[in-house]
Scaffold this active site. Sequence first.
Site, PDB file in Angstrom:
ATOM      1  N   TYR A  42       0.835  -1.210   0.000  1.00 20.27           N
ATOM      2  CA  TYR A  42       0.000   0.000   0.000  1.00 20.27           C
ATOM      3  C   TYR A  42       0.865   1.254   0.000  1.00 20.27           C
ATOM      4  O   TYR A  42       1.858   1.323   0.733  1.00 20.27           O
ATOM      5  CB  TYR A  42      -0.906   0.005   1.238  1.00 20.27           C
ATOM      6  CG  TYR A  42      -1.656   1.310   1.416  1.00 20.27           C
ATOM      7  CD1 TYR A  42      -2.916   1.490   0.872  1.00 20.27           C
ATOM      8  CD2 TYR A  42      -1.064   2.377   2.107  1.00 20.27           C
ATOM      9  CE1 TYR A  42      -3.585   2.711   1.009  1.00 20.27           C
ATOM     10  CE2 TYR A  42      -1.727   3.594   2.245  1.00 20.27           C
ATOM     11  CZ  TYR A  42      -2.986   3.746   1.693  1.00 20.27           C
ATOM     12  OH  TYR A  42      -3.639   4.956   1.825  1.00 20.27           O
TER      13      TYR A  42
ATOM     14  N   GLU B 224      -3.495   7.548  -3.862  1.00 19.18           N
ATOM     15  CA  GLU B 224      -3.468   6.262  -3.164  1.00 19.18           C
ATOM     16  C   GLU B 224      -3.263   5.132  -4.169  1.00 19.18           C
ATOM     17  O   GLU B 224      -3.952   5.077  -5.187  1.00 19.18           O
ATOM     18  CB  GLU B 224      -4.787   6.070  -2.422  1.00 19.18           C
ATOM     19  CG  GLU B 224      -4.766   4.908  -1.454  1.00 19.18           C
ATOM     20  CD  GLU B 224      -6.037   4.874  -0.611  1.00 19.18           C
ATOM     21  OE1 GLU B 224      -5.932   5.031   0.616  1.00 19.18           O
ATOM     22  OE2 GLU B 224      -7.124   4.711  -1.185  1.00 19.18           O
TER      23      GLU B 224
END
Length: 392
Positions: free
Chosen positions: A112, A200
């Site tokens: 991530y 993101e």
Amino acid sequence: MKIHEYQAKQILAKYGVAVPKGEMATTYEEASAAATKLLKDGASGVVVKAQIHAGGRGKGGGVKVARSLEEANEYIKKILGMQLVTHQTGPAGQKVQRLLIEETAAIDRELYLGIVLDRATGKLVFMASQAGGMEIEEVAAKTPEAIFKETINPAVGFGSWQARKLAFALGLKPTQINAAVAFLQSLYKAFIDTDASLVEINPFITTKDDKLFALDAKITFDDNALFRHADIRELRDLAEEDPLEVEASKYALNYIKLDGTIACMVNGAGLAMATMDIIQYAGGSPANFLDVGGGATQEQIEHAFEILLSDPNVKAIFINIFGGILRVDRLATGVVAAARNLNVKVPIVLRLEGTNVEEGRKILAESGFNFQVGATMKEAADMVVAAAKVGA
Ligand code: GDP
Ligand code: MN
């Protein structure tokens, strides 16, 4: 402003971020042709990905990996046009009108990456975690120590040493570190250049042959900076937004639709928040947030009314205005005109204070309409909640 995954990937690719090869499609034919081409060019499979402005598509059935053209066509048929429900869409879901057809990647690890503004420190934070692919909010709640953070000094920018620290924290192989540092720096540059408020990558993947890719990408932009990004403004997809909110934005009204029965028309965001609170406190529920702004014109007031009334759940309207720059008499004239032009049937309760309040009250009293005026915010809130119950 939000954009689609495929658009975010196009932007990131310009900054040198590696993304899988793929094409956006709006019809079955286009999507199938894209899959055919990727498979012919040597892809070992294709991913059919629903493009909606919400995450959690994988779990909701909006991301499917196909190993053959027949399988891809099946998924395309199934996903295109479906009402996709994820934890971010609400129970009604969002209709899938675009697909991204991409070559599959041989995933080794799902990681991530995210850049957000930390409002507490007023600085950007670069986050990285080995727990990619899943909901990062859940990771943050249950195992916050699994998210590594680097705060970015705005005067210096994102240091390469910070990128290296995060790359090592991700447990990447020595052969991947330099590529990862470049990847993170490209993300940061894209964030700054586009005036983003969020970037993101979830998942950020490593492949079996040691490559790094953004397998998913999300970028949100700061609306207040869009005036200097004509190219980004073009990416807005109105089909993904609430139609009433789109209408409101045409008239520079800050409107957010909610699911209650009491429509609110207020000037100033703080007063609008307080109004929603006091409606709840009085036992009702607001149908919207609406800030008509400090200097609303009569025309804006009329449009605001139109928007409030086109919500079928609305049983009563609460107008709570403090006349500062916006004079109360002008507001009252706008309200009367709107009530007349739009043939308003639902009860209207007002609470008015400020400049020219007496003239304003007089205009309302002489209008021939049955407006109810509360002396205080609490009294007006009680009145409107009672009126909405009668109307329900
Ligand atoms: P989201 O659910 O809306 O966040 O959509 P994502 O784009 O993140 O996709 C969800 C999941 O689908 C990813 O975490 C991957 O596990 C899987 N996925 C996406 N693309 C591929 C791919 O090319 N190959 C494989 N094997 N899995 C993929
Ligand atoms: Mn994702």
